[in-house]
Write an enzyme that holds these catalytic residues in place. Structure first.
Site, PDB file in Angstrom:
ATOM      1  N   ARG A 180      23.681  31.391  46.511  1.00 21.30           N
ATOM      2  CA  ARG A 180      23.408  30.040  46.025  1.00 21.30           C
ATOM      3  C   ARG A 180      24.074  29.020  46.939  1.00 21.30           C
ATOM      4  O   ARG A 180      25.079  29.312  47.592  1.00 21.30           O
ATOM      5  CB  ARG A 180      23.914  29.866  44.596  1.00 21.30           C
TER       6      ARG A 180
ATOM      7  N   LYS B 105      28.692  32.600  39.640  1.00 20.02           N
ATOM      8  CA  LYS B 105      28.784  31.960  38.331  1.00 20.02           C
ATOM      9  C   LYS B 105      29.791  32.697  37.457  1.00 20.02           C
ATOM     10  O   LYS B 105      29.892  33.926  37.509  1.00 20.02           O
ATOM     11  CB  LYS B 105      27.409  31.953  37.645  1.00 20.02           C
TER      12      LYS B 105
ATOM     13  N   HIS C   4      17.617  27.010  47.532  1.00 21.41           N
ATOM     14  CA  HIS C   4      17.217  28.003  46.536  1.00 21.41           C
ATOM     15  C   HIS C   4      15.916  28.686  46.946  1.00 21.41           C
ATOM     16  O   HIS C   4      15.670  29.839  46.577  1.00 21.41           O
ATOM     17  CB  HIS C   4      17.066  27.350  45.166  1.00 21.41           C
TER      18      HIS C   4
ATOM     19  N   ARG D 126      16.892  31.524  48.960  1.00 21.61           N
ATOM     20  CA  ARG D 126      17.365  32.585  48.069  1.00 21.61           C
ATOM     21  C   ARG D 126      16.181  33.381  47.526  1.00 21.61           C
ATOM     22  O   ARG D 126      16.185  34.614  47.532  1.00 21.61           O
ATOM     23  CB  ARG D 126      18.170  31.962  46.935  1.00 21.61           C
TER      24      ARG D 126
ATOM     25  N   HIS E 170      22.869  38.264  39.735  1.00 28.43           N
ATOM     26  CA  HIS E 170      22.201  38.003  38.469  1.00 28.43           C
ATOM     27  C   HIS E 170      22.878  38.798  37.358  1.00 28.43           C
ATOM     28  O   HIS E 170      23.135  39.999  37.504  1.00 28.43           O
ATOM     29  CB  HIS E 170      20.728  38.418  38.534  1.00 28.43           C
TER      30      HIS E 170
ATOM     31  N   TYR F 127      10.915  38.335  41.056  1.00 22.01           N
ATOM     32  CA  TYR F 127      10.558  38.538  42.464  1.00 22.01           C
ATOM     33  C   TYR F 127       9.565  39.670  42.635  1.00 22.01           C
ATOM     34  O   TYR F 127       8.839  39.711  43.627  1.00 22.01           O
ATOM     35  CB  TYR F 127      11.821  38.780  43.288  1.00 22.01           C
TER      36      TYR F 127
END
Length: 309
Positions: free
Chosen positions: A160, A184, A255, A258, A281, A290
């Site tokens: 990110r 995150k 992004h 990404r 994730h 994806y």
């Protein structure tokens, strides 16, 4: 029942005290990112404004009907499905917090349906477009070396933009060709990268970064022109500018790179779990989008090339 906030007692009807304690909970206990923290506080402030307009002066009026009315007003105002999904999630977090504190007798958020965000297939570069963007020649000055290193690393790792900006020099292991990423929820992961990214990083660190180091630069890997840690806005401008230089390339931000990295990994045979770990994730369901991108590309190629498509 009284609510204590900022060292003084306030009546439960004062929404400001509730918001203040909720902010502390999100920041200190849930450790949300600054962006998510601002969004959640804005959502609760919007809910409070709705409650006041409906004649509710304290939390005792907060029930599932109020929550649904609030979200309904948001829908009528034209809010996107993604925004409504986030506000539904925020409402559930907030009501659960208030229930645990004893400010609500029950948790109305448990009765609130989950608003599903629209799952749009992300725009991605094909492999030829990615190669064209990354191989385009620049002037070779410090700015160019930095920008190329950032582009290579974004595409190589799928990290990110905030993670890229937070990198320090010591996060890069040149021998193992890996980078330590703080994602995150402050979850750390190690992501590999290839030789092109290594060469670009070496060029920036040896020939570019030393020219921009200032007293406040610290250990930041990527610097702005004034020597401070680079910010996300600058990275986004760099990505847009470099994509615009290659004719026919779709416009996208970091992004998009990404998404592109994840799609190319799956097209190259990587398994879904590995891509999930690389991207950081929390849920495999997030990574599975994806696979849809790859299938859509396969269908497009089939329609174009097969005589009986």
């Amino acid at each position: 029942m009284r609510i204590v906030a900022a060292g003084e007692e306030r009546e439960a009807g004062e929404f400001g005290a509730v918001l203040e304690q909720f902010e502390r909970h999100l920041r200190l206990e849930r450790d949300l990112s600054p962006h998510t923290l601002r969004a959640y506080l804005g959502d609760v402030s919007s809910l409070f404004a709705h409650m006041k307009a409906a004649g509710h002066d304290d939390l005792s009026g907060l029930d599932v009907v109020v929550l649904r009315d609030w979200l309904g007003d948001q829908h009528q105002a034209g809010r996107s499905r993604a925004t409504l999904a986030r506000r539904s999630a925020c409402a559930r977090v907030f009501t659960a917090f208030c229930h645990r504190r004893g400010w609500l007798a029950s948790d109305p958020g448990l009765l609130l349906g989950t608003a599903k965000a629209e799952r749009r297939l992300p725009k991605v570069l094909d492999q030829a477009e990615a190669e064209a963007v990354l191989s385009a020649q620049g002037p070779g000055d410090a700015r160019d070396l930095r920008d190329r290193a950032m582009l290579e690393l974004l595409y190589a790792t799928g990290m990110r933009v905030g993670e890229l900006c937070g990198l320090d020099v010591d996060d890069v292991d040149r021998d193992r060709r890996t980078v330590r990423v703080l994602g995150k929820g402050r979850k750390e992961r190690t992501v590999p990268f290839g030789l092109p990214a290594l060469h670009a990083l070496d060029a920036w660190c040896v020939r570019g970064r030393p020219l921009w180091i200032r007293e406040g630069s610290g250990t930041a890997l990527f610097l702005g022109v004034r020597g401070g840690r680079i910010d996300q806005g600058t990275v986004r401008r760099v990505v847009h500018a470099h994509l615009a230089q290659v004719e026919g390339t779709p416009d996208m931000g970091p992004h998009g790179l990404r998404h592109t990295a994840a799609t190319h990994l799956l097209e190259g045979g990587a398994d879904l779990r590995s891509v999930q770990e690389m991207l950081g994730h929390a849920s495999l369901a997030t990574t599975q989008i994806y696979t849809h991108v790859s299938i859509e590309r396969l269908r497009a190629a089939y329609r174009q090339a097969h005589p009986r498509a």
